[in-house]
Design a protein around this motif. Structure first.
Motif, PDB file in Angstrom:
ATOM      1  N   LYS A 162      -0.653  -4.878  10.445  1.00 19.08           N
ATOM      2  CA  LYS A 162      -1.500  -4.237   9.438  1.00 19.08           C
ATOM      3  C   LYS A 162      -2.825  -4.985   9.314  1.00 19.08           C
ATOM      4  O   LYS A 162      -2.847  -6.225   9.266  1.00 19.08           O
ATOM      5  N   GLY A 218      -4.388  -1.604  -2.831  1.00 22.19           N
ATOM      6  CA  GLY A 218      -3.718  -2.607  -1.996  1.00 22.19           C
ATOM      7  C   GLY A 218      -2.467  -2.066  -1.301  1.00 22.19           C
ATOM      8  O   GLY A 218      -1.725  -2.807  -0.662  1.00 22.19           O
ATOM      9  N   ASP A 267      -0.390  -2.506   2.521  1.00 24.15           N
ATOM     10  CA  ASP A 267       0.655  -3.495   2.849  1.00 24.15           C
ATOM     11  C   ASP A 267       2.032  -2.842   2.721  1.00 24.15           C
ATOM     12  O   ASP A 267       2.929  -3.070   3.537  1.00 24.15           O
ATOM     13  N   GLY A 307      -4.563 -11.988  -4.241  1.00 26.80           N
ATOM     14  CA  GLY A 307      -4.846 -10.664  -3.679  1.00 26.80           C
ATOM     15  C   GLY A 307      -4.306 -10.452  -2.273  1.00 26.80           C
ATOM     16  O   GLY A 307      -4.424  -9.358  -1.715  1.00 26.80           O
TER      17      GLY A 307
HETATM   18 MG    MG Z   1      -4.966  -5.873   0.538  1.00 30.93          MG
END
Ligand code: MG
Ligand code: ASP
Length: 404
Positions: A8, A152, A155, A210
């Motif tokens: 990723k 986010g 992931d 983060g």
């Molecule tokens: Mg991220």
């Protein structure tokens, strides 16, 4: 069939043509090593933020369904560009959006959860030895609507794919070379961890580190996916996230985190009767407001309740509470947007006394006032004024990691 590796790449790793080419090279080199590669990518750079701004230019309260249609475009751009970069180098690749890859989610637009992934199409391509590039952060609900998984969320796409495809490993490439004892952009002498366990990583991700989406860590733990966070710039070892980490036993804490996206609300002068907390939080829950730390104290006559929420929920929360003032029965309501949450995390603190006092000592020495304290088995969180947050983080980090 060769082992499957899910790789990723975050937004900063694909932000321009040179970086996309670099990513193509990383993928091809692993492919040539007799691996089947599934690449998962985020939107380029700050594309998602730009798209959000565009939406608000048109409508100050856009519907969540249309927001997801818009935000999914970011990742769609990256998959096609990366696939073109791989093709240019003479390798066969194919891109899939979340819906083409049949990533099925619930209908919670903006924060959807993956329910199922139909792997047939992906396997068909891998069996032909094609490289498969899939858009992170997006899926489709049972009605055919586009959904996104929350900020986010790429992931989580990667780890979900690693689970269903029974991948040998899931590698999360980013602009830092792993997971550090504190954000290396803030604490210059922070140390890279060679490994960290799932529970600590989950807490760090939830408390402001983060580097990974917290839900992705939860999923990796549940399905025991081997996970590595590593650099997309340098070819060096990253941080392994796994179940047990015996090395960590000697460390008091594993990391320090900061989260400035918080607001505190205090309800003052509630009646000292049962039901105050229920009335307060049921009203907020009904409107999907996520509450974080809750502290209640009481004396003979009255109770006070303080809690934190993310900044963008402040106005909505105040409105809900004020509207229900006569039902909840509070005298006064206060709020504070200028606070940050500093946390220390680590399984080491379970068996070592004095960890909290060491943290408080560091803050005292820097003359930083603590507004609120909250603890759990493997974390201690304090709220401090945002202007002191960086100083607090540096002082705490120094106190615990100086001896390294
Ligand atoms: Mg991220
Ligand atoms: N592009 C999305 C975001 O900025 C998802 C991700 O990057 O993981 O939040």
């Amino acid at each position: 069939m060769p082992d499957i590796i899910v790789k990723k790449f975050g937004g900063t790793s694909v932000s321009n043509p040179e970086k996309i080419e670099k990513v193509a090279n990383i993928i091809i080199s692993s492919y040539k090593n007799n691996k089947n590669i599934v690449g998962v990518v985020s939107a380029q750079g700050n594309t998602t933020d730009v798209l959000i701004d565009k939406a608000y230019e048109i409508n100050s309260s856009p519907s969540t369904r249309e927001m997801d249609v818009l935000l999914s475009c970011g990742e769609q751009i990256t998959i096609s560009l990366l696939t073109m970069a791989i093709e240019k180098k003479g390798y066969a690749a194919v891109s899939f959006t979340g819906w083409q890859a049949e990533i099925i989610t619930n209908s919670n637009f903006g924060n959807a959860r993956i329910q199922k992934i139909n792997t047939e199409k992906i396997y068909t391509e891998l069996n032909k030895r094609n490289i498969v590039i899939i858009a992170g952060f997006q899926g489709i609900n049972e009605f055919g609507d586009i959904t996104t998984l929350g900020r986010g969320g790429s992931d989580t796409t990667a780890i979900a794919l690693a689970c269903v495809l029974k991948a040998k490993k899931c590698e999360i490439y980013t602009d830092v070379s792993g997971v550090f004892t504190a954000d290396p952009k803030i604490v210059k002498n922070s140390k890279k961890l060679s490994s960290i366990n799932y529970d600590e990583m989950f807490e760090m991700a939830s408390l402001g580190a983060g580097v990974l989406h917290n839900r992705s860590v939860e999923m990796a733990k549940k399905y025991n996916v081997e996970l590595e966070v590593k650099s997309s710039i340098e070819n060096i070892e990253g941080t392994i996230i796994k179940n047990e980490d015996k090395n960590l036993e000697k460390m008091l804490i594993t990391g320090v985190t900061k989260d400035s996206d918080i607001a505190k609300i205090s309800l003052i002068g509630l009646e000292n009767k049962r039901g105050a907390a229920y009335k307060t939080f049921s009203k907020l829950a009904k409107e999907e407001i996520n509450v974080d730390i809750i502290i209640q104290n009481m004396n003979e006559n009255e109770k006070n309740i303080s809690f934190t929420i993310s900044k963008n929920n402040l106005e909505k929360s105040l409105k809900i509470l004020n509207k229900n003032k006569n039902i909840i029965k509070f005298k006064n309501i206060l709020c504070d947007k200028n606070l940050s949450k500093i946390s220390i995390v680590g399984t080491g603190m379970i068996s070592n006394p004095g960890v909290a006092s060491k943290m408080f000592e560091a803050l005292h020495e820097e003359k930083i006032n603590i507004h609120l304290i909250s603890t759990s088995e493997i974390k201690i969180t304090v709220l401090v004024e945002s202007k002191d947050a960086k100083k607090a983080m540096l002082a705490i980090h120094k106190k615990f990691f100086n001896e390294f």
